[in-house]
Design an enzyme around this catalytic site. Sequence first.
Site, mmCIF file in Angstrom:
data_model
loop_
_atom_site.group_PDB
_atom_site.id
_atom_site.type_symbol
_atom_site.label_atom_id
_atom_site.label_comp_id
_atom_site.label_asym_id
_atom_site.label_seq_id
_atom_site.Cartn_x
_atom_site.Cartn_y
_atom_site.Cartn_z
ATOM 1 N N ASP B 13 52.633 40.936 51.889
ATOM 2 C CA ASP B 13 51.663 40.658 50.827
ATOM 3 C C ASP B 13 51.200 41.993 50.264
ATOM 4 O O ASP B 13 51.389 43.046 50.857
ATOM 5 C CB ASP B 13 50.462 39.890 51.406
ATOM 6 C CG ASP B 13 49.409 39.561 50.339
ATOM 7 O OD1 ASP B 13 49.802 39.128 49.248
ATOM 8 O OD2 ASP B 13 48.210 39.740 50.608
ATOM 9 N N SER B 14 50.515 41.926 49.108
ATOM 10 C CA SER B 14 49.950 43.142 48.527
ATOM 11 C C SER B 14 48.772 43.670 49.346
ATOM 12 O O SER B 14 48.351 44.799 49.150
ATOM 13 C CB SER B 14 49.482 42.851 47.102
ATOM 14 O OG SER B 14 48.567 41.771 47.096
ATOM 15 N N CYS B 76 52.723 36.964 48.876
ATOM 16 C CA CYS B 76 51.961 37.362 47.695
ATOM 17 C C CYS B 76 52.476 36.579 46.491
ATOM 18 O O CYS B 76 53.672 36.590 46.198
ATOM 19 C CB CYS B 76 52.185 38.858 47.476
ATOM 20 S SG CYS B 76 51.553 39.479 45.918
ATOM 21 N N GLU B 155 36.384 38.454 49.261
ATOM 22 C CA GLU B 155 36.317 39.681 50.057
ATOM 23 C C GLU B 155 34.869 40.091 50.358
ATOM 24 O O GLU B 155 34.610 40.741 51.367
ATOM 25 C CB GLU B 155 37.126 40.803 49.392
ATOM 26 C CG GLU B 155 38.611 40.449 49.437
ATOM 27 C CD GLU B 155 39.570 41.543 49.007
ATOM 28 O OE1 GLU B 155 39.126 42.580 48.495
ATOM 29 O OE2 GLU B 155 40.796 41.344 49.179
ATOM 30 N N CYS B 187 46.866 31.661 44.731
ATOM 31 C CA CYS B 187 46.542 33.002 45.207
ATOM 32 C C CYS B 187 46.155 32.866 46.682
ATOM 33 O O CYS B 187 45.421 31.941 47.041
ATOM 34 C CB CYS B 187 45.382 33.595 44.400
ATOM 35 S SG CYS B 187 44.735 35.142 45.070
ATOM 36 N N HIS B 189 44.110 34.240 48.595
ATOM 37 C CA HIS B 189 42.706 34.235 49.018
ATOM 38 C C HIS B 189 42.038 32.864 48.817
ATOM 39 O O HIS B 189 41.024 32.585 49.426
ATOM 40 C CB HIS B 189 41.889 35.246 48.194
ATOM 41 C CG HIS B 189 42.032 36.678 48.617
ATOM 42 N ND1 HIS B 189 43.202 37.369 48.529
ATOM 43 C CD2 HIS B 189 41.119 37.553 49.128
ATOM 44 C CE1 HIS B 189 43.021 38.612 48.955
ATOM 45 N NE2 HIS B 189 41.761 38.753 49.319
#
Lengths: 273, 273
Positions: B13-14, B76, B155, B187, B189
């Site tokens: 992933d990034s 990702c 985050e 995504c 997240h």
Amino acid sequence: MKIDRDAPIGVFDSGVGGLTVAREIMRNLPSEKIVYFGDTARVPYGSKSKDTVIRYSRQIIHFLEEQQVKAIVIACNTASAFALDAVKDELDIPVLGVIEAGAKVAAKETRNKRVGVIGTLGTVGSGIHEAYLKQLDPEITVIGKACPLFVPLVEEGWLHDPVTTEIVSRYLQELKDKEIDTLILGCTHYPLIRSTIREVMGEGVRLVNPAYETALQLKALLAEMDISSSGTGEEDFPYRFYVSDLADEFKDFANSILPYDVSMAKKIDIEKY
Amino acid sequence: MKIDRDAPIGVFDSGVGGLTVAREIMRNLPSEKIVYFGDTARVPYGSKSKDTVIRYSRQIIHFLEEQQVKAIVIACNTASAFALDAVKDELDIPVLGVIEAGAKVAAKETRNKRVGVIGTLGTVGSGIHEAYLKQLDPEITVIGKACPLFVPLVEEGWLHDPVTTEIVSRYLQELKDKEIDTLILGCTHYPLIRSTIREVMGEGVRLVNPAYETALQLKALLAEMDISSSGTGEEDFPYRFYVSDLADEFKDFANSILPYDVSMAKKIDIEKY
């Protein structure tokens, strides 16, 4: 080394945010040429380590030297925090960082010696503002607060919005509780939500915009070194913009905040430098 | 080429987001080993160009090949969108992307043929979900919506918060107005704010979590190729984590979302690959 007074100023940032610094240089030093580099391929620097940010900054400085700039402004707070001291002695031309400029004014302005600093996690975590401020006046107490949602809010364009007001209030409550009288806007995007920050903090708190202070400090430094532009250049558009990625998106953002039509932003491979 | 069934799965992933995919693999394929790489020095990919993302993905795949993985999962969304097709034919081992997996399930589940996709600017702008969905069923209408504030909200840990609810409502209103019956969380997240998304969208809309669907698809693929782990390994902790920057911060985030204690995350120089 003899510095050419008609050479451009190099300005760099991790992305588009440093354009607020370029804008202040354009406004306050209108006869200076500018070469701007935005590291849009590797943005943001705020979440990266010191070593990485120094390495990236050196690459960009090599690129700007190739463009024969007469001075360099590190418009990125994280890069100023991490790389300014490391690169200063490696160069024959003057280098300014936005952190120094903001700290100087804050130290002069504060009455109660309680100064707040807002910025990215990297900038606030570095404690660099505190180091500068304490050097200028050991009695100053510095209260830092990272505000990671501000950059995406600005990039969404939610500049005057109840959500932004709520998030700003939440982040800044701690600084109000601690009764700061001076607040450094320690990230290049933040001047764009200055009015919301002003509203939340109230009129009693002095807001320091390092972009503006850096332009004034650059002006004084060029005068002192006698390398201010002679202003005899006959260029239609004395500003050049380079990026490491997504040149079109950069141009759109630049056009939304600069009072000029940015017709060209050239993509270069920064990892070659 | 003979594939070693007891080799690990490579997941990349990034940054940290792909850990939600690793977590689903751990839950659903408990005897498989995992090598995870998070490109924390160059995160986020969502604002980068296709060429840049393909170049980064190739470097990471070279690193994972050196770790002798038996399959690769591109966790990702941006890298799946931009790089999966480019790298698929260059490899002897199977490669899965989170986009394919999510699209398959969405195409099967939708009744009114109106599917929403939320993600970063890069993922949504790429139109890749639409391409996959239309291939599976040309009658499907895809409504994409970029939600750039979701990642920083997650985050920040504001997972259950009125500000998050307000921002989610604002971004998703358009999808509600367009009467989608299925929504792909495009995504990595986003599964972490799934309950807020559920609340805003209501019970009538099917939420597709590509992390979960990718784990199931990987399980089926390994079985089909007869390369599922024999489960005879005797490792205490069959998961290895690598990052390109800030290994400690990565470990903190990993420990907050994984049901294991991640004691080690090693930093490597990905630009050498």
